[in-house]
Design a protein around this motif. Structure first.
Motif: not given
Length: 261
Positions: A128-157
């Motif tokens: 919202r703030k980047m759009i208001e500023q009108g100069r674009g931006g970069r948004i970067i989040g944190a996934s994980s290797v276990v966000g690409k391949r499930g691992v036993k005993d990490y069901i929630a994470y």
């Protein structure tokens, strides 16, 4: 002090990967807003001093990323003190153990409140703030290797980190025409205090449930060693740069070759 390249917010910045990202972006020329929860105040202040020593401005913004009003205030404070938001690094996250059969619903909900809702809120208010500023931006989040391949005993994470990838892809499609790219990084084993604690907790969790610790699923990568926080910070540095304008909706693996996709 030279003119800043822009302003970056880093959540979960008190230690580990978040700290390394904040310091690297300061080296790149960004002023930095450092976020974490109240009990991390001493560590945040130390990171802020390191950034100031590099010739960049820093502000500490305490907030629980799972609370909408606090995320909104974090963004507003950053804009008020540092003049804008050009890069949002939604790095904050927590982990919990639990199999499908033993899943604790309360812990599951807490994990999602930080890892998924917290990421969504950071994306939402930064965009919202980047759009208001009108100069674009970069948004970067944190996934994980276990966000690409499930691992036993990490069901929630594991499932929460899959969700971060979905948020990232959807946000990238929505925000691209505003000049905003949205990506995430997917680390494998990284040498941090969190990894050390994770290993200890997982072994304890396994023994408490009467399982043989040797049954813990080991993850082996191609290079044969663990990464460092600086390895992740270098990827984020590029994704935050102007040169990365044509990369969006991606989950960049940095796992030594665990997930080959």
């Amino acid at each position: 002090m030279s003119q800043p390249k822009g302003t970056a917010i880093v959540t979960g910045a008190s230690q580990g990967i978040g700290r390394a990202i904040a310091l690297r972006l300061a080296d790149d020329g960004f002023d930095i807003a450092l976020n974490d929860i109240t009990i991390k105040m001493v560590q945040l202040d130390a990171v802020a001093r390191d950034i100031v020593a590099k010739g960049r401005r820093a502000v500490v913004v305490i907030a629980d990323v799972s609370v909408e009003d606090e995320v909104r205030e974090m963004i507003d404070t950053t804009v008020r003190v540092l003049g804008g938001v050009d890069v949002m690094i939604a790095n904050a996250g927590i982990f919990t153990f639990g199999s499908v059969l033993d899943a604790d619903v309360e812990k599951f909900d807490v994990t999602y409140s930080v890892n998924v809702r917290g990421t969504l809120l950071c994306y939402k208010y930064a965009a919202r703030k980047m759009i208001e500023q009108g100069r674009g931006g970069r948004i970067i989040g944190a996934s994980s290797v276990v966000g690409k391949r499930g691992v036993k005993d990490y069901i929630a994470y594991s499932s929460s980190k899959f969700a971060v990838r979905g948020l990232t892809q959807a946000a990238a499609l929505e925000l691209g025409h505003h000049g905003i790219t949205v990506n995430c990084y997917a680390p494998g084993p990284i040498q941090t205090e969190m990894l050390r604690s994770l290993k200890e907790q997982r072994e304890r969790w396994t023994v408490e449930r009467g399982y043989d610790p040797s049954s813990i699923q080991q993850v082996h990568n191609a290079v044969g060693y663990e990464g460092t926080p600086d390895d992740i910070a270098s990827i984020v540095s590029y994704l935050a740069s102007k040169e990365a304008h044509f990369i969006t909706g991606q989950s960049i693996s940095a796992d030594g070759g665990i997930c080959l996709t």
